[in-house]
Design an enzyme around this catalytic site. Structure first.
Site, PDB file in Angstrom:
ATOM      1  CG  ASP A  12      39.084 -96.147  -3.890  1.00 55.11           C
ATOM      2  OD1 ASP A  12      38.804 -96.237  -2.671  1.00 55.11           O
ATOM      3  OD2 ASP A  12      37.998 -95.164  -4.193  1.00 55.11           O
ATOM      4  CG  ASP A  14      38.286 -96.593   0.970  1.00 59.60           C
ATOM      5  OD1 ASP A  14      38.937 -95.673   1.600  1.00 59.60           O
ATOM      6  OD2 ASP A  14      37.576 -96.878   0.839  1.00 59.60           O
ATOM      7  CD  GLU A  15      40.547 -91.732  -1.847  1.00 63.74           C
ATOM      8  OE1 GLU A  15      40.198 -90.970  -3.651  1.00 63.74           O
ATOM      9  OE2 GLU A  15      39.799 -91.331  -1.991  1.00 63.74           O
TER      10      GLU A  15
END
Length: 405
Positions: free
Chosen positions: A10, A104-105
């Site tokens: 993350d 973003d993960e």
């Protein structure tokens, strides 16, 4: 049976980190990224703002009141997607199986790789490579399933890493607050806190039947997650089941023509996206949210199609049935679901080759010059809903950096 090894990555305060990468003057300063209007929402906030009680998803108006000295940036989704794609390319080049769940993960399945590399060492080297090549901070959690790894990442932040060895999942989760469990939101947490349950350990000690009686069907899932039980696989690609387009107006409106023009622009965009993905829709729904936050939806099943001239009248008919309160409208949206693969088929009775050639020509112009290069005259004032992104390319939906409530 071999234990799984699941890595969760993350990017820390992703939007803020990108802005700081582009402008070093923002380092160590309170920064908010999101909508800058009265209805703007905080899409990302720096750690310097957290002590004021600011969290992502909060209204920007409230965030500014809590931290007047914060630097507010509207953000650019295109820039953030560029860096997201850079990270994705690094991960794709390094690991055998990964799942991108947002910009973003990521989840990575490292099962079986420990005999060759050592999974923790491999994950550490991957993280170092991402930081070196992108300049962005990133944290990771490593365990035998997705849920524990995700929680571990949250505990590792900012810009750090954490491994939970097999067999220690319950011990790791036990002292944490119940809000750390993915899926336990504000309402669920309040229900549990009223029962005196504020730590995960108390859920672990409860009979699962008791939690189900309190939380309903979600009780089983919450109990499993509290005990570190999760068999969800890392899925490289998940087929989209629907596509949608919504718009929150800067000011509530009762201008019916504006509402209709917005719906037309949404249908045009969604139909173009259907054709980009070689898809057709079999169900159409329209959504209206009024100024008092009362929200209404209406849908209808239709023969499968991706044609603007068929879907636009359907959407308008739903809108006419739905819009009956005659009060100010805050949000309006269109959704296509029950998607199947296939091209638009000409109706032997209603269409002709000229109609099909028209769609081919319009799509060719949009493909070459952009989705907004050719539009209906009535939609010129609602360009913000136009998008040429292919929602069926395997990437997660784009989170707008300047989204509104």
């Amino acid at each position: 049976m071999q234990n799984k090894s699941i890595l969760h990555l993350d990017l820390d305060t992703f939007f803020v980190s990108v802005e700081r990468l582009l402008n070093s003057e923002l380092l160590k300063k309170p920064v908010l990224v999101g909508g800058t209007g009265n209805r703007g929402v905080v899409a990302a906030c720096s750690y310097e703002t957290r002590k004021f009680g600011i969290r992502s998803g909060m209204s920007m108006k409230m965030a500014r009141q809590l931290c007047p000295q914060a630097i507010v940036i509207r953000g650019n989704s295109g820039t953030y997607m560029k860096y997201s794609n850079l990270i994705t390319d690094i991960i794709r080049d390094t690991v055998p199986v990964f799942e991108k769940t947002s910009v973003d993960e990521f989840y990575v399945d490292l099962t079986g790789m420990d005999r060759f590399f050592g999974n923790y060492k491999f994950a550490t080297e991957l993280r170092k490579r991402i930081i070196k090549e992108s300049g962005l901070p990133i944290s990771f959690g490593l365990s035998q399933n997705k849920i524990v790894s995700k929680v571990a990442t949250g505990e590792a932040k900012p810009n750090n890493q954490l491994k939970i060895d097999s067999g220690f999942e319950k011990a790791f989760l036990a002292p944490l607050p119940i809000r750390k469990i993915p899926m336990v939101g504000k309402a669920s947490a309040q229900t549990l806190i009223h029962l005196g349950i504020d730590r995960i350990k108390l859920i672990q000690e409860m009979p699962v039947e008791m939690l189900i009686s309190v939380m309903g069907k979600n009780g089983q899932t919450i109990w499993n997650r509290a005990n570190g039980i999760d068999n969800t696989p890392v899925t490289p690609y998940c087929e989209r089941k629907s596509i949608s387009n919504e718009r929150t107006f800067n000011m509530d409106t009762i201008d019916v023509q504006k509402l209709r023009d917005t719906l037309i622009a949404m249908v045009d965009t969604l139909c173009y996206q259907l054709r980009l993905g070689n898809k057709m829709t079999g169900c159409v729904s329209v959504k209206i949210r009024y100024s008092d936050f009362q929200t209404y939806n209406k849908q209808i099943r239709i023969p499968y199609t991706s044609a603007d001239h068929i879907l636009t009248p359907v959407v308008m008919e739903l809108f006419n049935k739905l819009y009956n309160r005659r009060i100010l409208v805050r949000l309006i949206g269109v959704k296509f679901s029950h998607l199947v693969g296939g091209h638009y088929q000409i109706s032997l009775f209603d269409d002709n080759e000229k109609t099909l050639n028209l769609y081919k020509s319009l799509d060719h112009i949009r493909n070459r010059f952009g989705a907004g290069s050719i539009m209906k005259a009535s939609t010129l004032d609602v360009r913000s809903v136009i998008s040429g992104r292919n929602p069926f390319d395997g990437e997660p939906p784009v989170l707008l950096a300047h989204r509104q409530q």
